[in-house]
Write a protein that holds these residues in place. Sequence first.
Motif, PDB file in Angstrom:
ATOM      1  N   ASP A  18      13.186  -0.427  34.793  1.00 32.01           N
ATOM      2  CA  ASP A  18      12.968  -1.592  33.943  1.00 32.01           C
ATOM      3  C   ASP A  18      12.496  -1.224  32.560  1.00 32.01           C
ATOM      4  O   ASP A  18      12.244  -2.110  31.731  1.00 32.01           O
ATOM      5  CB  ASP A  18      11.939  -2.525  34.595  1.00 32.01           C
ATOM      6  CG  ASP A  18      12.446  -3.059  35.918  1.00 32.01           C
ATOM      7  OD1 ASP A  18      13.683  -3.277  36.032  1.00 32.01           O
ATOM      8  OD2 ASP A  18      11.614  -3.252  36.828  1.00 32.01           O
ATOM      9  N   GLY A  19      12.346   0.064  32.234  1.00 28.96           N
ATOM     10  CA  GLY A  19      11.931   0.495  30.913  1.00 28.96           C
ATOM     11  C   GLY A  19      10.421   0.556  30.741  1.00 28.96           C
ATOM     12  O   GLY A  19       9.940   0.755  29.627  1.00 28.96           O
ATOM     13  N   VAL A  20       9.666   0.414  31.793  1.00 28.07           N
ATOM     14  CA  VAL A  20       8.196   0.467  31.719  1.00 28.07           C
ATOM     15  C   VAL A  20       7.757   1.936  31.760  1.00 28.07           C
ATOM     16  O   VAL A  20       8.205   2.716  32.614  1.00 28.07           O
ATOM     17  CB  VAL A  20       7.555  -0.314  32.881  1.00 28.07           C
ATOM     18  CG1 VAL A  20       6.028  -0.199  32.826  1.00 28.07           C
ATOM     19  CG2 VAL A  20       7.987  -1.786  32.810  1.00 28.07           C
ATOM     20  N   ILE A  21       6.887   2.318  30.801  1.00 22.06           N
ATOM     21  CA  ILE A  21       6.445   3.709  30.697  1.00 22.06           C
ATOM     22  C   ILE A  21       5.490   4.028  31.851  1.00 22.06           C
ATOM     23  O   ILE A  21       4.493   3.320  32.082  1.00 22.06           O
ATOM     24  CB  ILE A  21       5.743   3.948  29.347  1.00 22.06           C
ATOM     25  CG1 ILE A  21       6.743   3.680  28.191  1.00 22.06           C
ATOM     26  CG2 ILE A  21       5.186   5.354  29.249  1.00 22.06           C
ATOM     27  CD1 ILE A  21       6.098   3.718  26.834  1.00 22.06           C
ATOM     28  N   ARG A  22       5.810   5.111  32.549  1.00 27.98           N
ATOM     29  CA  ARG A  22       4.964   5.584  33.641  1.00 27.98           C
ATOM     30  C   ARG A  22       4.201   6.856  33.278  1.00 27.98           C
ATOM     31  O   ARG A  22       3.174   7.170  33.894  1.00 27.98           O
ATOM     32  CB  ARG A  22       5.822   5.834  34.894  1.00 27.98           C
ATOM     33  CG  ARG A  22       6.518   4.584  35.428  1.00 27.98           C
ATOM     34  CD  ARG A  22       5.512   3.483  35.715  1.00 27.98           C
ATOM     35  NE  ARG A  22       6.176   2.255  36.227  1.00 27.98           N
ATOM     36  CZ  ARG A  22       5.562   1.109  36.377  1.00 27.98           C
ATOM     37  NH1 ARG A  22       4.286   0.996  36.029  1.00 27.98           N
ATOM     38  NH2 ARG A  22       6.230   0.060  36.848  1.00 27.98           N
ATOM     39  N   TYR A  23       4.689   7.550  32.237  1.00 26.82           N
ATOM     40  CA  TYR A  23       4.021   8.797  31.840  1.00 26.82           C
ATOM     41  C   TYR A  23       4.310   9.041  30.377  1.00 26.82           C
ATOM     42  O   TYR A  23       5.433   8.803  29.888  1.00 26.82           O
ATOM     43  CB  TYR A  23       4.514   9.981  32.670  1.00 26.82           C
ATOM     44  CG  TYR A  23       4.097  11.333  32.097  1.00 26.82           C
ATOM     45  CD1 TYR A  23       2.786  11.813  32.288  1.00 26.82           C
ATOM     46  CD2 TYR A  23       4.990  12.090  31.352  1.00 26.82           C
ATOM     47  CE1 TYR A  23       2.412  13.035  31.745  1.00 26.82           C
ATOM     48  CE2 TYR A  23       4.610  13.311  30.821  1.00 26.82           C
ATOM     49  CZ  TYR A  23       3.315  13.794  31.013  1.00 26.82           C
ATOM     50  OH  TYR A  23       2.938  14.988  30.462  1.00 26.82           O
ATOM     51  N   ALA A  24       3.293   9.531  29.617  1.00 22.44           N
ATOM     52  CA  ALA A  24       3.461   9.962  28.227  1.00 22.44           C
ATOM     53  C   ALA A  24       2.581  11.191  28.032  1.00 22.44           C
ATOM     54  O   ALA A  24       1.402  11.189  28.393  1.00 22.44           O
ATOM     55  CB  ALA A  24       3.080   8.852  27.262  1.00 22.44           C
ATOM     56  N   ASN A  25       3.171  12.252  27.427  1.00 22.55           N
ATOM     57  CA  ASN A  25       2.391  13.485  27.248  1.00 22.55           C
ATOM     58  C   ASN A  25       1.422  13.310  26.083  1.00 22.55           C
ATOM     59  O   ASN A  25       1.521  12.358  25.287  1.00 22.55           O
ATOM     60  CB  ASN A  25       3.320  14.682  27.069  1.00 22.55           C
ATOM     61  CG  ASN A  25       4.046  14.643  25.735  1.00 22.55           C
ATOM     62  OD1 ASN A  25       4.088  13.588  25.103  1.00 22.55           O
ATOM     63  ND2 ASN A  25       4.625  15.741  25.310  1.00 22.55           N
ATOM     64  N   PRO A  26       0.452  14.236  25.923  1.00 21.98           N
ATOM     65  CA  PRO A  26      -0.559  14.122  24.854  1.00 21.98           C
ATOM     66  C   PRO A  26       0.058  14.029  23.469  1.00 21.98           C
ATOM     67  O   PRO A  26      -0.456  13.345  22.592  1.00 21.98           O
ATOM     68  CB  PRO A  26      -1.407  15.384  25.040  1.00 21.98           C
ATOM     69  CG  PRO A  26      -1.274  15.715  26.488  1.00 21.98           C
ATOM     70  CD  PRO A  26       0.113  15.351  26.862  1.00 21.98           C
ATOM     71  N   TRP A  27       1.140  14.784  23.219  1.00 21.27           N
ATOM     72  CA  TRP A  27       1.786  14.742  21.894  1.00 21.27           C
ATOM     73  C   TRP A  27       2.252  13.322  21.590  1.00 21.27           C
ATOM     74  O   TRP A  27       2.077  12.839  20.476  1.00 21.27           O
ATOM     75  CB  TRP A  27       2.967  15.714  21.883  1.00 21.27           C
ATOM     76  CG  TRP A  27       3.690  15.725  20.559  1.00 21.27           C
ATOM     77  CD1 TRP A  27       4.680  14.896  20.171  1.00 21.27           C
ATOM     78  CD2 TRP A  27       3.439  16.591  19.455  1.00 21.27           C
ATOM     79  NE1 TRP A  27       5.088  15.179  18.910  1.00 21.27           N
ATOM     80  CE2 TRP A  27       4.334  16.239  18.426  1.00 21.27           C
ATOM     81  CE3 TRP A  27       2.529  17.644  19.238  1.00 21.27           C
ATOM     82  CZ2 TRP A  27       4.358  16.908  17.201  1.00 21.27           C
ATOM     83  CZ3 TRP A  27       2.581  18.305  18.008  1.00 21.27           C
ATOM     84  CH2 TRP A  27       3.476  17.942  17.009  1.00 21.27           C
ATOM     85  N   THR A  28       2.817  12.658  22.575  1.00 19.67           N
ATOM     86  CA  THR A  28       3.285  11.275  22.379  1.00 19.67           C
ATOM     87  C   THR A  28       2.113  10.359  22.065  1.00 19.67           C
ATOM     88  O   THR A  28       2.183   9.509  21.160  1.00 19.67           O
ATOM     89  CB  THR A  28       3.994  10.787  23.641  1.00 19.67           C
ATOM     90  OG1 THR A  28       5.085  11.664  23.929  1.00 19.67           O
ATOM     91  CG2 THR A  28       4.522   9.370  23.472  1.00 19.67           C
TER      92      THR A  28
END
Length: 876
Positions: A18-28
């Motif tokens: 559905d396009g929901v963010i489940r993970y983002a790294n520190p740089w992001t």
Amino acid sequence: MQDPAHFLPSFVWRADRDGVIRYANPWTARYLGRPATELAGLHWKIFVHPDDIDPVLDAVRQMRDGTLLGNVEVRLLRADGAYRWHTLHLQAQLDANGRIGDTMGVATDIHEARHAWAMYEASERRLKAAFQGARMGAWEWDMKNRVVRMTSQLAQLYGFPAGTDAIGLSDLWERIEPEYRELFAQKLDEALQHGGPFELDLVLDGGSAAPRWLRMRGHAEFDAHGTLAHVYGVSFDISKQRAAEQQLSLSERRYRALVESTGALVWSAAPNGDIRARGDDWSRFTGDEVVHLSDWGWLDYVHPDDRDSARQTWLEVLRRGQPGSSQFRMRRHDGQYRMVNAQAVPLFDSHGKLQEWFGTTTDVTAKHEAQAAIEARNLRLSVAMQAARMVIVTLDLASGTLSVESGAATAGNHPLTYDDALRRVHPDDRATLEHHVRTLVAGGEPAANFEFRVQRAAGELWMQGSTLLQRGVDGKPLRIIASVIDITQRKQLELMLRETDRRKDEFLAMLAHELRNPLAPLRTALALLDKQSDAQAPAPGLIDLMRRQVEHMTRIVDDLLEVSRITHGRIVLQLEPVLVGTAVYHAVEAIAPMAEARHQQLQVNVCDPTTWVNGDITRIAQIFVNILNNASKYTPENGRITVNVEADDESVYIVTRDTGTGISAELLPKVFELFSQGERTLDRASGGLGIGLSLVKKLVEMHNGTIAVHSDGPNLGTTVTVRFPRVHQQQRHAAVALSEPASEAAGSVLRMLIVDDNRDAADSLAMLCESEGHAARVAYSSAQALDVAPPFAPDVALLDIGLPDIDGYELAKQLRRKGETKPLLIAITGYGQTEDRLRAQAAGFDYHFVKPVNIDSLLALLASVTAGGGKRSGLD
């Protein structure tokens, strides 16, 4: 162990289906300025530029087709609110059901690289535009390899094909004007010897066009051994500069010649008006020595009647301190007074103080006389415009107003709005007139002349006009100027001519129809003479002579009728597949007796006997018979006529060649015109009405074909080429009677009732029937026929259609009531169109003959009836 993406210095995130963010790294998180925990649960669209969302979705949709990787360039929102360009690498993961589940995104910052590339492209575009705008191109001469490398702009200047970037030095040399090559080579050698920058002008060979001038600026480069290795430089077009210089030089020469030719007196004056003559101009004009002209001494040379006016004008100019002019008569050295124009201009210093006056006095006698002549000419033009009923109309495109000049001295100019003027035009002509105006304003080329009607209370006027579009210095349309002439009288004459032409066509049709009536008994009489015994019959040659003349007259009448029918659109083709070879052979058989009588050779060549066209078998036969008849008529004895039938996939060509008298160059363009003929001989051997080829052309065009006539000149023969569209069908034509009559009982004698108000036609036809052993009764009207028919009980009734009391159609209905089979009804008429046959069929007729009756066909029909066949055989 932590995910490796945790340590990557790149924008990395993972989102579900559905396009929901489940993970983002520190740089992001650092890039977006939000903690990773806060990003989880948000949609990835929050950091993608709105205009780039659709490309990301397109990349995801493409991965659904089996590809699990995708790349797209997008702008991502940075923490400071700026969007930066990134290359987004997408990778999809499949779930247990084989569908796309999570999507991993890795973005690489390409903002600076993209910006640098955009700057580079912009720089290249600016450089190219600068070269293009300056008509300049760069080049490099490789002297060792004798090769020239150049930009596209330079290739265009030299006239090389698009895409040329390298040529040989010799090719470049060939582009220089031949007469200029030696001088250019000398200048170039001198420039290269110095080794420094140089500048040269050269002219290109323009062929038939104007020569093109180029200016070269270059720098030579030598190798370590002192040998010339390369020459670099640019070239630009100076043709306009050269032309301007030449024009300026020419203008200066013209100005000097003009001043010398005018003989103007140049003078100056002090601020207070004291005039001082300069040079010898004054002496040459007046014949006196140059003297000081203070105290208004120059007035002594002015005509006494003009002195006061000249003095007052000069005082007014001095008072205003502005440029001024005056015209007066001035005495020349020979005592004649010449009309002169004196002009004075004040000259001020830098502080605005008047220093002196500069003036010229020019002899304008010729101009003055010309002005008088122009006024006289305008008067004559005005009279001519009134006599020709012409007006000049000017439409101002900015204001939408018209002014009308009629040439009348008291008429003046009558401004009128465009809409008001258009309302005066006949409604049927307004659209055409407006289209003409729009086309002219849009830069198109409308018809040279146009016609329209003007509505007036006193009656309708026909007008014809021609227009001219006038443009401003910027090229924009300013006004339309039109000359409009009253052509009402001419139009009335045209309508009269059309009516006369219509009456002519009607007369020809009626003439042809009426000529059929006397031809019918003549043909019948000839058939009777043929049946007489040798002792009673005239000489056979005399009968043949009369038969040929009757047949010739019949063809002329048929041609007249055909032309009239085609002109009025009353011919309807009965189209069906036709074998061209068969139609040609039948036409050859028809004119064979004529050719044999003139000892002419007839040769027919058909490439393919199964070649078909879609046509009316009767009309196609008529076309070929006319062409062959002409060929035989205009070919002398012992001549040769050949007919070749050729075909390709699209068309069939029938080419007729003869060795006859040919056609002159003056007549050739007119051979298809009605009543057009060449010069007749005194014996009228080549006579005729001149309608054959006109009829043939119309019939060919009705079959979507073309016809062309060629001749190398008198006595060199003629070639006629007919082209028809080819069809690939094989359906045969079958002619049928109007109806299928019941079979007659076999017998040798028929009771025949003949009804015709032309007594000769009726009597001769009765005599012919009786000569065949039949019993005949004659009636000269419908009333007589109805009286004779019951007691006579005819087996066959031959009825004329155009009877004076009851026409033949109604008579047929009364002679044979519905359901009866007797008598057999045969129509004898001068009307042979399709609609005439259909009408005859509806009235109950079994057969239809056109006057003059084909005797052989009629006798064959009667023979078939007596034999009990009842079948039609060769009817007209």
